[in-house]
Design an enzyme around this catalytic site. Structure first.
Site, PDB file in Angstrom:
ATOM      1  CE  LYS A  54      -3.891  -2.373   2.082  1.00 54.92           C
ATOM      2  NZ  LYS A  54      -4.593  -2.819   3.287  1.00 54.92           N
ATOM      3  CD  GLN A  98      -3.392  -4.272   6.469  1.00 55.90           C
ATOM      4  OE1 GLN A  98      -3.320  -3.302   5.710  1.00 55.90           O
ATOM      5  NE2 GLN A  98      -4.005  -5.390   6.124  1.00 55.90           N
ATOM      6  CG  ASP A 121      -9.651   0.043   4.659  1.00 53.10           C
ATOM      7  OD1 ASP A 121      -9.433  -0.150   3.453  1.00 53.10           O
ATOM      8  OD2 ASP A 121      -9.014  -0.510   5.573  1.00 53.10           O
TER       9      ASP A 121
END
Ligand code: NDP
Length: 298
Positions: A54, A98, A121
């Site tokens: 990422k 994460q 997200d």
């Protein structure tokens, strides 16, 4: 007939490049490129790889990133304090924590503290609510990537029959809502669904998001259908040598490729799109912060 392969890697590279272009335009009004902050807690090797990818893709696109790593012993209060600090930081546009978090940390409580306008997200309750209500907001990355690939393959999705297999918060449910937003007719299947193969045969677009290697067999797929395989499963591959493994999806690719219209490979299909949509969300979040909504529409 042989299915067209949907090249998620190539399309993801296009999205990354576009995010970089729009990010460069925004840099002049923000005084800096859009910035993604990634928080990693613990030493899980798979999470480490995801975070490195990422960050690498973010920087390669010309955006900036902040990486915050904490040991697996970090407390929930410490992680929430980091999230709050990033919320308040005017130099940060997107925040990603994460998953999975270590077991002693309540994931929902941490996610719940992310500013919804920085929730790249798309996992906070506010983002989920905006999606359900059809209001603008940051959409979850993997499902948004599925819809984008479906549109690239088929064009207008209006009236298409979609079967999503899986009802997780991360993939299945938001994917169903996003296809609905495109005026598709959507059915969500799950572990209690009766006659799953029959149901799948009705689908113009089939989206397995289960986590069971090659569960969707060739005769579950209508000729000409589009299969967007979200599953990522590592299986033994003795044919490659002792102890070797390989990645497969939830769809039995070799059985399907001969008669489907379109199919995403695993790897190289949905996977790369997830990060592309993360970059896109970071730029959208930055555009909205910079009060340049026109740049959020790409
Ligand atoms: P979850 O385990 O959270 O959800 C799996 C879903 O599959 C559940 O809704 C479950 O139903 C359903 N299911 C399980 N068994 C069956 C069955 N026999 N028949 C029908 N449905 C079944 O997984 P995720 O949604 O998080 O992930 C799904 C897959 O997608 C995984 O392989 C994951 O690795 C992959 N993934 C890939 C990403 C990418 O970037 N490509 C990103 C995220 C995930 P029920 O609710 O009834 O239990």
């Amino acid at each position: 007939m042989s299915a067209h392969l949907i090249d998620g890697k190539a399309i993801a590279a296009e999205i990354d490049a576009r995010a970089g272009e729009v990010g460069a335009k925004l840099a002049s009004s923000l005084g800096r490129p859009p910035c993604l902050a990634v928080v990693l807690v613990g030493e899980d090797p798979a999470s480490d790889v995801y975070v490195r990818n990422k960050v690498r893709r973010t920087e390669a696109a010309g955006l900036t990133s902040i990486e915050i790593r904490k040991s697996a012993e970090a407390t929930e209060a410490e992680i929430i304090a980091i999230v709050e600090r990033l919320n308040a930081d005017g130099g940060v546009d997107g925040i990603l924590v994460q998953m999975p978090l270590p077991g002693h940390i309540d994931t929902n409580r941490v996610i719940g503290r992310i500013d919804p306008d920085k929730d790249v997200d798309g996992l906070t309750e506010v983002s989920a609510g905006r999606l359900v209500l059809g209001k603008p907001g940051l959409r979850p990355c993997t499902p948004a990537g599925c819809v984008l690939l479906a549109e690239r393959a088929l064009g207008d999705l209006s009236g298409k029959s979609v079967v999503v297999i899986g009802r997780s918060i991360l993939v299945g449910k938001p994917a169903a809502l996003l296809f609905l937003e495109k005026n598709a007719t959507v059915t969500i299947a799950h572990s209690r669904t009766a006659d799953l193969p029959d149901l799948c045969r009705t689908a113009d677009i089939l989206v397995p998001a289960v986590g069971r290697p090659e569960m969707v067999r060739g005769d579950w797929v209508k000729p000409g259908a589009c299969v967007l395989d979200v599953g990522i499963n590592r299986i033994d591959a003795p044919e490659r040598g002792a102890g070797k493994t390989r990645l497969v999806g939830d769809a039995a690719f070799d059985e399907i490729v001969g008669h489907a219209g379109w199919i995403t490979p695993v790897p190289g299909g949905i996977g790369p799109m997830t990060i592309a949509m993360l970059l896109k969300n970071t730029v959208i979040a930055a555009a909205l912060r910079a009060k340049q909504p026109a740049l959020a529409d790409f």
